[in-house]
Design an enzyme around this catalytic site. Structure first.
Site, mmCIF file in Angstrom:
data_model
loop_
_atom_site.group_PDB
_atom_site.id
_atom_site.type_symbol
_atom_site.label_atom_id
_atom_site.label_comp_id
_atom_site.label_asym_id
_atom_site.label_seq_id
_atom_site.Cartn_x
_atom_site.Cartn_y
_atom_site.Cartn_z
ATOM 1 N N HIS A 17 -19.110 -40.050 -77.358
ATOM 2 C CA HIS A 17 -19.553 -39.833 -76.372
ATOM 3 C C HIS A 17 -19.760 -38.558 -75.904
ATOM 4 C CE1 HIS A 17 -17.517 -43.978 -75.447
ATOM 5 N NE2 HIS A 17 -18.948 -44.243 -75.359
ATOM 6 N N LYS A 41 -17.243 -56.468 -69.734
ATOM 7 C CA LYS A 41 -16.441 -56.090 -70.446
ATOM 8 C C LYS A 41 -15.052 -55.871 -69.432
ATOM 9 C CE LYS A 41 -18.593 -52.799 -73.623
ATOM 10 N NZ LYS A 41 -18.927 -51.363 -73.826
ATOM 11 N N ARG A 90 -25.929 -45.892 -82.177
ATOM 12 C CA ARG A 90 -25.338 -45.882 -83.384
ATOM 13 C C ARG A 90 -26.138 -46.704 -84.487
ATOM 14 N NH1 ARG A 90 -19.900 -47.510 -80.792
ATOM 15 N NH2 ARG A 90 -21.448 -49.069 -80.094
ATOM 16 N N SER A 128 -15.367 -47.129 -78.665
ATOM 17 C CA SER A 128 -13.973 -47.516 -77.974
ATOM 18 C C SER A 128 -13.168 -48.593 -78.367
ATOM 19 C CB SER A 128 -14.681 -47.791 -76.418
ATOM 20 O OG SER A 128 -15.357 -46.729 -75.836
HETATM 21 O O1 PNS Z 1 -20.650 -48.085 -72.261
HETATM 22 P P1 PNS Z 1 -21.294 -49.727 -71.862
HETATM 23 O O2 PNS Z 1 -20.332 -50.647 -71.500
HETATM 24 O O3 PNS Z 1 -22.201 -49.787 -72.805
HETATM 25 O O4 PNS Z 1 -22.252 -49.036 -70.610
HETATM 26 C C1 PNS Z 1 -22.795 -50.114 -70.129
HETATM 27 C C2 PNS Z 1 -23.042 -49.879 -68.553
HETATM 28 C C3 PNS Z 1 -21.955 -49.473 -67.697
HETATM 29 C C4 PNS Z 1 -24.195 -48.634 -68.621
HETATM 30 C C5 PNS Z 1 -24.028 -50.907 -67.829
HETATM 31 O O5 PNS Z 1 -23.047 -52.058 -67.927
HETATM 32 C C6 PNS Z 1 -24.335 -50.740 -66.267
HETATM 33 O O6 PNS Z 1 -25.196 -50.185 -65.954
HETATM 34 N N1 PNS Z 1 -23.476 -50.913 -65.336
HETATM 35 C C7 PNS Z 1 -23.657 -50.845 -63.994
HETATM 36 C C8 PNS Z 1 -24.209 -52.218 -63.511
HETATM 37 C C9 PNS Z 1 -25.642 -52.569 -63.735
HETATM 38 O O7 PNS Z 1 -26.376 -51.566 -63.310
HETATM 39 N N2 PNS Z 1 -25.894 -53.313 -64.961
HETATM 40 C C10 PNS Z 1 -27.089 -53.323 -65.665
HETATM 41 C C11 PNS Z 1 -28.254 -53.898 -64.799
HETATM 42 S S1 PNS Z 1 -29.577 -54.368 -66.073
#
Ligand code: PNS
Length: 162
Positions: A17, A41, A90, A128
């Protein structure tokens, strides 16, 4: 001013990250790293802990700001006047997931855009989840998370064993 947004659950923040944040910060005026919720998650670290770990890891970068947000990504994107989101990939499966996320976000907000940065070779196996698994069993996570947060992450993962 070109603002890029790097969102993620960062549970916890990894060297992978940090490398994406470092590279993205070089192609914009300001990079906002946003600690967010992923409804798929269950995080081990609280939002406050995750934000602090990101902050400690990126303290040396002048044009990086770290925030937390519990809403929709597109709402934050609009609020900050971003020109794009940055995400690291990745593998092919990461690419598929990112393509879906970008499509969904563009349906919500047609101005939305996303830049995908391929990770460095030596970071392609860091995640992670791997950090949590290795740390849980007392393994060495020092090559996986930034040096500034190794002890904090280790302590939390070891505590989870008791
Ligand atoms: O590190 P991650 O878990 O892959 O990140 C995913 C994240 C946090 C970017 C995604 O789940 C997100 O955008 N969450 C906020 C709520 C939202 O807008 N969800 C997606 C709508 S398509």
């Amino acid at each position: 001013m070109k603002v890029l947004l790097f969102p993620g659950s960062f549970d916890p923040f990894t060297r992978g990250h940090r490398d994406i944040a470092r590279r993205a910060s070089r192609v914009c005026d300001k990079l906002v790293v946003a600690v967010m919720e992923n409804s798929a998650k269950q995080t081990l670290f609280t939002a406050e802990e995750r934000e602090e770990l990101v902050r400690l890891s990126l303290a040396d970068y002048d044009n990086i700001e770290v925030i937390s947000s519990s809403g929709l990504l597109v709402d934050l994107y609009k609020q900050l006047g971003c020109c794009a989101v940055v995400r690291g990939i990745r593998s092919e499966s990461d690419f598929r997931y990112e393509a879906e996320l970008a499509l969904a976000n563009r349906l919500l907000y047609p101005e939305y855009d996303c830049l995908l940065l391929p990770c460095r070779d030596d970071m392609s196996l860091i995640s992670s989840s791997i950090v949590k698994e290795v740390g849980h069993y007392g393994g060495d996570i020092s090559k996986m998370v930034p040096a500034e947060i190794v002890d904090i992450v280790k302590a939390k993962l070891m505590k989870g064993r008791i």
